[in-house]
Write a protein that holds these residues in place. Structure first.
Motif, PDB file in Angstrom:
ATOM      1  N   UNK A 103     -13.949  31.288  24.149  1.00  0.00           N
ATOM      2  CA  UNK A 103     -14.181  30.241  25.150  1.00  0.00           C
ATOM      3  C   UNK A 103     -14.810  28.996  24.548  1.00  0.00           C
ATOM      4  N   UNK A 104     -14.347  27.843  25.008  1.00  0.00           N
ATOM      5  CA  UNK A 104     -14.961  26.556  24.699  1.00  0.00           C
ATOM      6  C   UNK A 104     -15.504  26.003  26.015  1.00  0.00           C
ATOM      7  N   UNK A 105     -16.802  25.730  26.028  1.00  0.00           N
ATOM      8  CA  UNK A 105     -17.506  25.422  27.273  1.00  0.00           C
ATOM      9  C   UNK A 105     -18.188  24.062  27.193  1.00  0.00           C
ATOM     10  N   UNK A 106     -18.027  23.281  28.269  1.00  0.00           N
ATOM     11  CA  UNK A 106     -18.684  21.975  28.367  1.00  0.00           C
ATOM     12  C   UNK A 106     -19.821  22.095  29.385  1.00  0.00           C
ATOM     13  N   UNK A 122     -16.847  22.368  32.573  1.00  0.00           N
ATOM     14  CA  UNK A 122     -15.447  22.578  32.199  1.00  0.00           C
ATOM     15  C   UNK A 122     -15.366  23.675  31.145  1.00  0.00           C
ATOM     16  N   UNK A 123     -14.174  24.281  31.015  1.00  0.00           N
ATOM     17  CA  UNK A 123     -14.003  25.342  30.021  1.00  0.00           C
ATOM     18  C   UNK A 123     -12.539  25.489  29.651  1.00  0.00           C
ATOM     19  N   UNK A 124     -12.301  26.079  28.506  1.00  0.00           N
ATOM     20  CA  UNK A 124     -10.948  26.399  28.051  1.00  0.00           C
ATOM     21  C   UNK A 124     -11.027  27.667  27.210  1.00  0.00           C
ATOM     22  N   UNK A 125     -10.016  28.495  27.307  1.00  0.00           N
ATOM     23  CA  UNK A 125      -9.987  29.766  26.573  1.00  0.00           C
ATOM     24  C   UNK A 125      -8.717  29.834  25.744  1.00  0.00           C
ATOM     25  N   UNK A 126      -8.844  30.250  24.511  1.00  0.00           N
ATOM     26  CA  UNK A 126      -7.703  30.431  23.619  1.00  0.00           C
ATOM     27  C   UNK A 126      -7.766  31.817  23.002  1.00  0.00           C
ATOM     28  N   UNK A 127      -6.655  32.245  22.432  1.00  0.00           N
ATOM     29  CA  UNK A 127      -6.632  33.494  21.692  1.00  0.00           C
ATOM     30  C   UNK A 127      -6.837  33.223  20.218  1.00  0.00           C
ATOM     31  N   UNK A 128      -7.726  33.982  19.602  1.00  0.00           N
ATOM     32  CA  UNK A 128      -7.974  33.820  18.166  1.00  0.00           C
ATOM     33  C   UNK A 128      -7.697  35.149  17.469  1.00  0.00           C
ATOM     34  N   UNK A 129      -7.314  35.112  16.205  1.00  0.00           N
ATOM     35  CA  UNK A 129      -6.955  36.336  15.483  1.00  0.00           C
ATOM     36  C   UNK A 129      -8.125  37.320  15.403  1.00  0.00           C
TER      37      UNK A 129
END
Length: 475
Positions: A412-415, A395-402
């Motif tokens: 990216x946050x990856x499982x 699984x994974x999720x992506x966010x925007x960071x400054x």
């Protein structure tokens, strides 16, 4: 990729120039040749083409040349393109993209250097622009679709929005209106005051370097079409480099620069301007830091994010910006499921704002998942789908960071699969090989046990942002 539409245009590298009359004649020739030689008909889609494509009644779309073949292939398929216009130097990229589609798309290439020959299998763009045909211009109405500009929307993968010719006519009139954004004048105001664009007169023609990419809605609408309306000279930069940029300014002595600051506001879905600060309002101190007021013919309101009634909020109350006006898109092409982006005819922008007692609007954040990197839009879903295809990722999720330089960058946050390990360096390289540079995981990668989600399975990106903040505080 590359679209030959302009006012009087000059290349900053080769010095090649086109007068207004040449642009008019060549656009008409191109439109006729596309219809006669390629058998294209009104309503057919094409990548590039600009003025010539519009005269032929075609639906044009623009493509970022730093996209990977897979990204371009998806764009072409989604837009149902039947022809492509690019540069000789990008022929290999175009071929790789169409090969992935397993579909033969006629491709016109433009020579950018002296002595450059048309690649085998390509069609000479110059041949089409010089070809005089007996085809008459296609009759179009204001409701005909003219353009499918790229947008990531509020969620999901990139998509095209439907843009009618009427919307762009309205937009060009709005920015030139007496109370508008870029009011043209036949004189220059005092250098101590803000600058106003000057329309072309017998003894003067404004010069504007095309620093912004013309495949971007800002550059296409304001830098190209609006300058065409004013009779300005547009100097193109094939590729931005500090050296070329400075050299162009030194040689051309431009009158106006259109740039992309870290904070500006607009949407592809609105062609793209909604708000602006008029020159006459700069003396009002309450507009400092604001996005401005609505441009002419545009209505906006702030509502509670979850309010289905669309009841407007009062001054200094934060809520979601909704907008209504003739420049707003009719919807996303081939995306009927995206109709929830409208609320009783109002476009939900997904941006959180408030307005002060003087009516100036200020942005505070975004509801939508879109990540904006140097003005480019990145859809987290696109990167997440790519990351999930990497070995040992469950699984994974992506966010925007400054980011100090780019505004925002993807992180990216990856499982990993149970008992497996993720090689972060190889994952980063894998993503970099599949997407354009601005979509790369510049914000880094974190391996986590799970992705926070709500009961319906939607990723809780706010929780990931809090996790990111805690990671930063530990450093």
């Amino acid at each position: 990729m590359y679209t030959l539409i302009a006012a009087k245009k000059e290349c900053s590298v080769t010095g090649r120039k086109y007068s207004y009359n040449q642009v008019r004649v060549k656009s008409r020739n191109l439109g006729g040749a596309l219809r006669k030689k390629l058998n294209l008909e009104k309503g057919d889609g094409g990548g590039g083409g600009g003025g010539g494509g519009s005269r032929a009644g075609l639906i044009c779309t623009t493509i970022n040349p730093i996209y990977t073949p897979a990204e371009i292939a998806r764009h072409l398929l989604d837009s149902t393109a039947k022809a492509l216009i690019t540069l000789d130097s990008l022929w290999g990229l175009a071929q790789a993209s169409t090969n992935l589609m397993k579909k033969n798309i006629p491709t016109l290439t433009i020579a950018t250097e002296q002595g450059q020959s048309t690649p085998a299998g390509a069609i000479s763009f110059t041949e089409f622009t010089n070809l005089q045909t007996e085809c008459t211009d296609v009759k179009s109405s204001s409701d005909d679709v003219a353009l499918l500009p790229y947008s990531s929307g509020t969620t999901g993968l990139p998509k095209r929005r439907i843009a009618h010719s009427f919307q762009y006519s309205i937009k060009l009139m709005s920015v030139a209106a007496p109370t508008g954004w870029l009011q043209p004048k036949d004189y220059r105001i005092s250098p101590k005051k803000a600058f106003i664009i000057k329309t072309t007169i017998p003894n003067h023609q404004d010069v504007n370097p095309a620093v912004l990419p013309l495949f971007h809605i800002y550059g296409l609408t304001i830098l190209s079409w609006y300058q065409l309306r004013l009779g300005c000279k547009v100097v193109t930069l094939p590729k931005f480099t500090p050296e070329l940029y400075i050299d162009t300014i030194r040689k051309q002595k431009p009158d106006v620069l259109y740039l992309a600051p870290p904070l500006g506001y607009g949407l592809t879905e609105t062609s793209p301007v909604i708000l602006s600060t008029r020159i006459s309002l700069l003396k009002n101190k309450s507009c400092v830091g604001a996005l401005g007021l609505p441009v002419p013919n545009t209505e906006v309101k702030i509502v509670e994010a979850d309010d289905a009634s669309g009841t407007p909020l009062g001054p200094n109350q934060v809520g979601e910006l909704l907008v209504r006006g003739p420049q707003v898109m009719k919807g996303y092409f081939n995306r009927p499921e995206e109709k929830n982006v409208f609320l009783d005819g109002w476009l939900r922008t997904g941006d959180m704002m408030y307005y002060n007692d003087d009516g100036f609007l200020f942005i505070t954040g975004r509801l939508k998942e879109l990540i904006k990197v140097k003005g480019f839009q990145v859809a987290p879903a696109e990167l997440e789908e790519l990351i999930r295809d990497f070995p040992n990722v469950v699984d994974s999720a992506v966010i925007g960071v400054p980011h100090e330089k780019h505004g925002e960058v993807p992180r990216a946050y990856v499982v990993p699969k149970q008992g497996a390990k993720i090689d972060e360096k190889k994952l980063r390289e894998y993503v970099a090989s599949q997407v354009a540079p601005y979509k790369q995981l510049t914000g880094g990668i974190s391996v986590v046990d799970s992705i926070p989600k709500n009961a319906s399975g939607k990723t809780l990106r706010k929780d990931l942002l809090l996790l990111y903040q805690s990671e930063i505080n530990k450093c």
